[in-house]
Design a protein around this motif. Sequence first.
Motif, mmCIF file in Angstrom:
data_model
loop_
_atom_site.group_PDB
_atom_site.id
_atom_site.type_symbol
_atom_site.label_atom_id
_atom_site.label_comp_id
_atom_site.label_asym_id
_atom_site.label_seq_id
_atom_site.Cartn_x
_atom_site.Cartn_y
_atom_site.Cartn_z
ATOM 1 N N GLY A 102 85.479 86.482 77.242
ATOM 2 C CA GLY A 102 86.639 87.199 77.257
ATOM 3 C C GLY A 102 87.778 86.331 76.840
ATOM 4 O O GLY A 102 88.645 87.106 76.169
ATOM 5 N N ASN A 103 87.940 85.323 77.253
ATOM 6 C CA ASN A 103 89.262 84.478 77.149
ATOM 7 C C ASN A 103 89.262 84.311 75.503
ATOM 8 O O ASN A 103 90.385 84.440 74.820
ATOM 9 C CB ASN A 103 89.351 83.145 77.630
ATOM 10 N N VAL A 104 88.086 84.124 74.796
ATOM 11 C CA VAL A 104 88.104 83.911 73.522
ATOM 12 C C VAL A 104 88.423 84.901 72.766
ATOM 13 O O VAL A 104 88.967 85.002 71.802
ATOM 14 C CB VAL A 104 86.500 83.013 72.957
ATOM 15 N N SER A 105 87.834 86.135 73.086
ATOM 16 C CA SER A 105 87.783 87.264 72.530
ATOM 17 C C SER A 105 89.401 87.735 72.328
ATOM 18 O O SER A 105 89.982 88.689 71.665
ATOM 19 C CB SER A 105 86.957 88.415 72.966
ATOM 20 N N GLU A 106 90.183 87.416 73.834
ATOM 21 C CA GLU A 106 91.403 88.135 73.725
ATOM 22 C C GLU A 106 92.588 86.779 73.407
ATOM 23 O O GLU A 106 93.569 86.970 73.459
ATOM 24 C CB GLU A 106 92.070 88.440 75.101
ATOM 25 N N GLY A 131 82.910 90.946 79.531
ATOM 26 C CA GLY A 131 82.847 89.847 80.279
ATOM 27 C C GLY A 131 82.771 90.386 81.662
ATOM 28 O O GLY A 131 82.056 90.991 82.341
ATOM 29 N N ALA A 132 83.866 89.942 82.316
ATOM 30 C CA ALA A 132 84.275 90.232 83.702
ATOM 31 C C ALA A 132 84.904 91.552 83.633
ATOM 32 O O ALA A 132 85.163 92.014 84.933
ATOM 33 C CB ALA A 132 85.109 89.247 84.417
ATOM 34 N N GLY A 133 85.596 92.191 82.652
ATOM 35 C CA GLY A 133 86.378 93.388 82.811
ATOM 36 C C GLY A 133 87.296 93.227 83.576
ATOM 37 O O GLY A 133 87.981 93.992 84.222
HETATM 38 C C1 LIG Z 1 95.660 90.176 87.579
HETATM 39 C C2 LIG Z 1 95.490 89.760 86.136
HETATM 40 C C3 LIG Z 1 96.214 88.741 85.510
HETATM 41 C C4 LIG Z 1 95.739 88.130 84.195
HETATM 42 N N1 LIG Z 1 96.479 87.315 83.887
HETATM 43 C C5 LIG Z 1 96.296 86.820 82.458
HETATM 44 C C6 LIG Z 1 97.009 85.505 81.909
HETATM 45 O O1 LIG Z 1 97.794 84.979 82.612
HETATM 46 N N2 LIG Z 1 96.586 85.431 80.691
HETATM 47 C C7 LIG Z 1 95.980 86.229 79.953
HETATM 48 O O2 LIG Z 1 95.758 85.678 78.848
HETATM 49 N N3 LIG Z 1 95.180 87.093 80.435
HETATM 50 C C8 LIG Z 1 95.494 87.742 81.834
HETATM 51 N N4 LIG Z 1 94.868 88.648 82.203
HETATM 52 C C9 LIG Z 1 93.998 89.298 81.134
HETATM 53 C C10 LIG Z 1 92.339 89.107 81.221
HETATM 54 O O3 LIG Z 1 92.025 88.426 82.248
HETATM 55 C C11 LIG Z 1 92.020 88.185 80.002
HETATM 56 O O4 LIG Z 1 92.347 89.042 78.867
HETATM 57 C C12 LIG Z 1 90.656 87.813 79.818
HETATM 58 O O5 LIG Z 1 90.417 87.025 79.002
HETATM 59 C C13 LIG Z 1 89.579 88.747 80.017
HETATM 60 O O6 LIG Z 1 88.392 88.259 80.176
HETATM 61 P P1 LIG Z 1 87.068 89.022 80.797
HETATM 62 O O7 LIG Z 1 86.002 88.241 81.044
HETATM 63 O O8 LIG Z 1 87.652 89.933 81.857
HETATM 64 O O9 LIG Z 1 87.011 89.994 79.295
HETATM 65 P P2 LIG Z 1 86.712 91.690 79.441
HETATM 66 O O10 LIG Z 1 87.946 92.307 80.042
HETATM 67 O O11 LIG Z 1 85.515 91.942 80.069
HETATM 68 O O12 LIG Z 1 86.859 91.913 77.869
HETATM 69 C C14 LIG Z 1 87.918 91.417 77.075
HETATM 70 C C15 LIG Z 1 87.554 91.727 75.516
HETATM 71 O O13 LIG Z 1 86.802 90.752 75.199
HETATM 72 C C16 LIG Z 1 85.636 91.053 74.734
HETATM 73 N N5 LIG Z 1 84.404 90.140 74.794
HETATM 74 C C17 LIG Z 1 83.902 89.822 76.146
HETATM 75 N N6 LIG Z 1 83.193 88.977 76.053
HETATM 76 C C18 LIG Z 1 82.784 88.827 74.806
HETATM 77 C C19 LIG Z 1 81.933 88.050 74.131
HETATM 78 N N7 LIG Z 1 81.015 87.247 74.793
HETATM 79 N N8 LIG Z 1 81.702 88.272 72.810
HETATM 80 C C20 LIG Z 1 82.489 89.192 72.242
HETATM 81 N N9 LIG Z 1 83.624 89.864 72.731
HETATM 82 C C21 LIG Z 1 83.561 89.952 74.024
HETATM 83 C C22 LIG Z 1 85.528 92.555 75.155
HETATM 84 O O14 LIG Z 1 84.748 93.579 74.164
HETATM 85 C C23 LIG Z 1 86.966 92.715 75.260
HETATM 86 O O15 LIG Z 1 87.351 93.525 74.030
HETATM 87 C C24 LIG Z 1 94.968 89.108 83.241
HETATM 88 C C25 LIG Z 1 94.150 90.032 84.205
HETATM 89 C C26 LIG Z 1 94.650 90.427 85.390
HETATM 90 C C27 LIG Z 1 93.679 91.640 85.780
#
Ligand SMILES: Cc1cc2nc3c(=O)[nH]c(=O)nc-3n(C[C@H](O)[C@H](O)[C@H](O)COP(=O)(O)OP(=O)(O)OC[C@H]3O[C@@H](n4cnc5c(N)ncnc54)[C@H](O)[C@@H]3O)c2cc1C
Lengths: 509, 444
Positions: free
Chosen positions: A163-167, A91-93
């Motif tokens: 990314g939210n759904v996956s985590e 997603g956004a990494g």
């Molecule tokens: C400063 C900071 C604060 C944060 N605070 C929080 C918080 O308060 N709560 C929280 O829960 N998290 C937090 N996070 C962590 C992060 O933002 C979350 O985990 C978020 O859900 C990740 O989304 P993303 O789009 O960046 O996913 P990515 O980092 O790109 O990917 C995350 C995971 O999801 C998978 N993925 C992404 N997109 C898909 C898709 N379409 N289909 C299948 N798999 C997919 C990837 O393979 C990877 O395993 C924080 C991060 C930072 C840097």
Amino acid sequence: MIIISLNSDKNKEKTYSWLVMLKIKSLVEELAHVVGADNVVWEKEDLIVYEYDGSIDRSLPLAVVLPGSAAEVSKCVKISNKYNCSIVARGAGTGLSGGAVPLKQSLVICLTRLKRIIEVDEKNRLSVVEPGVVNIKLSDAIKDKGLFYAPDPSSQKACTIGGNVSENAGGPHCFSLGVTTNHVLGMEIVLSNGEITWIGAKSRSYTGYDLRGAFIGSEGTFGIITKIIVRLMKIPESVSTILAAFKSMDDASNTVSEVISAGMIPAALEMMDRITIEACEPVYNPKYPKGSEAVLLIEIDGITESVKEEIDIVKKICTQNNSIEIRQANNESDRVKLWETRKGAIGAYGTIAPTYYLVDGVVPRTKLTEVLREVKNIGRKLEVTIGNVFHAGDGNIHPAILFDGRKKTEVNQAIRAGGEILEVCVKAGGALSGEHGIGTEKQDYMRLVFNEEDLRAMKKLRAAFVQTDKNVDVEKFNPYKIFPRGSNDDEIYKLNDPEFYPTGGEEWA
Amino acid sequence: MAESISKKTTKAFRGNGKFPESELYQCVNCGFCLESCPTYIETGLETESPRGRISLMKAANEGRIELTDNVISHWDMCLQCRACETACPSGVKYGFLMENTKLILETSRRKTFLKSLLWYLGILIVNKRSLLYMLGNIIKFYQKSGIQLAIRTIGLKHLLPEKLKKIEQNIPTISTNFFHPNSKTYMPSSNAETKGKISILAGCVMCITDSQAIESTIRVLTRNGYEVQVPKDQQCCGALQMHSGYKNTTVELAKKNIDVLMSNNPDFIVSCSAGCGAQLKTYDHLFEEKDDYYEKSVIFSNITKDIHELLVEIDFKKPVIAIDSTVTYQDPCHMVNVQKIYDSPRKILKSIPGLNFVETTQRDMCCGAAGTYSITQPIMSEILGNKKAKVLIKTKSHIIATSNPGCAIQLRSSFERLKTSETQNVPEVNYVIELLDRAYGNGE
Ligand SMILES: Cc1cc2nc3c(=O)[nH]c(=O)nc-3n(C[C@H](O)[C@H](O)[C@H](O)COP(=O)(O)OP(=O)(O)OC[C@H]3O[C@@H](n4cnc5c(N)ncnc54)[C@H](O)[C@@H]3O)c2cc1C
Ligand code: SF4
Ligand code: SF4
């Protein structure tokens, strides 16, 4: 073509053989044919910006492709099968556990171009979105309809709903409203054979296994999400937020316990310690009172009358616990100001050190004070700086170990400290991860909580999703993640071990 | 082969000990800046994002990559709008990092002959006022004589290559009269005591595209009781040169401006262009403590004010003549992200009787003008310009008020493009200061 893997200390360079080069070239060409040349990244310098996410792990992908539709995702998966390479969705990494870091020289499928809000159904309070929609963009888009999307990770300005759904992401307001899985009704996914299918649905009335529930939080190891049906909520009539500063962490922790035992469920209950406060000062300038060792951010929402009543009780509890200053925000712009510091707090650690390792343990609320004290001791013992910012309401702690990722000894200490903190959490009866997932970061701590049988059961579940036919590699999606590596049961893995990442250049071919 | 280049790279970024490492490694990779970046939003590519660009700087600094055309293209695609700086929780000084990167590139990159020639000419023109006015006159002739019309209507344009075509579209409309800094003293309009002395930096582009806004600035200040001069030998502020990595030229221009603008001991130095103001305010960063000009530059930067900022600080006279229009304000990046001025222009607009002020969405999004960007990256610039124009049209404003010549030019040409393709009424683009002047009665 030279591939450098950063995780090894010597910048070990890896050269592909010409045969592999030819294969990569043809893979890239096929992908470009589907998504357009502008949407395939393959040049070696460009791949460097896809080796990371928000965590401290790094590994270079084989190539990156940015599809523009579910159909294109499906085609990309099929092409990858032809070349026998594994896939990492991205997603956004912003992930903090290495989820989007591509191991095993995978092909990265980045979903940032899939960012349409397809449907907003006001009456049934749901919305269909593509996975690349940035979390806050959804709430922004439906604000004037009086609705919002509840899960609000601190990273919500950047992270994607996929990314939210996956985590199974959480956030400050998930204390009262529940984490992502409570707000997702279903999704369209692409399986390992390229088939597009739905799990879950708009209404709750489907029968059978809750596959949706199994998929959410699978960290990209089951398949690729291409559409998501989310539940929307009504914006509460009234919201009030207070910030209370304390001279000791214990006072703040006691306040948390008392607020909850008074029978209230605040919309949010967040804590920051002195180091975090110091990190935020130069960027956000919140001017917290001198001598604050901890600040609490407490938000109450609901109908106007009861919000007023409850906030008064909360203020009283704060004062009884020796709070040195209480600030209250009743309008939107003051609220945004109070929250700004909390939501930026983790990034603000950059003002103290170039790298942070954010631990994500969960502990029973009653053990909070005790565990925080132990965290402090670990910091003292290993001589590392540890900041604390966390969701106090649900006992999800985030000790942030601050160090310089360029210095090997500091990396070692940080990882040791992280390991010890997790052990403390588990011993206190808690869990390894509250919301950031396991990924690469915590995979080797899995055995602290799960035995072989548990792990085998989980692997079977993964195989059920991934093995569309017998020949499919179970590691097709996001390989080498979540499950502990090797059989080194008790030994805690060292992330900077040169063997940490498979760098065998031809493994995928 | 690869090895030797890579060694050179390391040298380029680190060898001279100049790249500011502590600032570079202040980026913790959190990604909060991504969604503030216009080029990332447009492409979805990490390579076109702030975090990606910083990671490439880190990689170059660590000697992991060569400074290939490909790498440089990602830095070149950056608008230097610094929206990412505003979004960053870690306080990363992105603008500063980019300036340093450009500085290194300027000393090491190979450019095609044509590109260097164009650059040389461009820099020469903004450095030398007489040449600037000459260019202004040529464009004016091109526009007024009907050649432009001919090229645009008969379709000769189709003979131009794509990039050139876009550049042609972006040629700004030239003011009928140019503004010439002339050292004349404009006295306060009422007989009351003079509140103080002000030197104005008129800017170069503005003198030929928006001379009326400079005149408005003078009138507004005299009406508010100030004695105003626009010193004659003033130079370009140096912003374009600095953003392209020509630090030495910038330093020379700065020295000259410090001398010229401070010669009559003004209380304030005022700029009516957001871009120039941002540059003047950072003149003190150009010198080190041991330099002769250091002290002067610190004083200079301290007394430099953006016109809107100053007016609000001195509690400007409230205008009385009504402007019955719906107006929105477009924040220039160098106003909001660099000078951090957000409220002042809004306060001025809201003080005008009859004026219906509305806010637009996506206020933090760059319009794509970004100094020379519309020439160096015409395609991305046009995409961003169109996006901005569409959002602004949605506000149903009659007038878009702004405070930077680059934005004004870009908005006008974007509206012009949309007009032909979607035939609708498009808003007018004015400077905030022009509107205030009008509400004062244009000095009548
Ligand atoms: C400063 C900071 C604060 C944060 N605070 C929080 C918080 O308060 N709560 C929280 O829960 N998290 C937090 N996070 C962590 C992060 O933002 C979350 O985990 C978020 O859900 C990740 O989304 P993303 O789009 O960046 O996913 P990515 O980092 O790109 O990917 C995350 C995971 O999801 C998978 N993925 C992404 N997109 C898909 C898709 N379409 N289909 C299948 N798999 C997919 C990837 O393979 C990877 O395993 C924080 C991060 C930072 C840097
Ligand atoms: S927001 Fe700041 S610290 Fe975070 S990635 Fe962007 S520049 Fe780096
Ligand atoms: S300055 Fe603007 S274009 Fe450049 S990286 Fe930052 S936000 Fe993006």
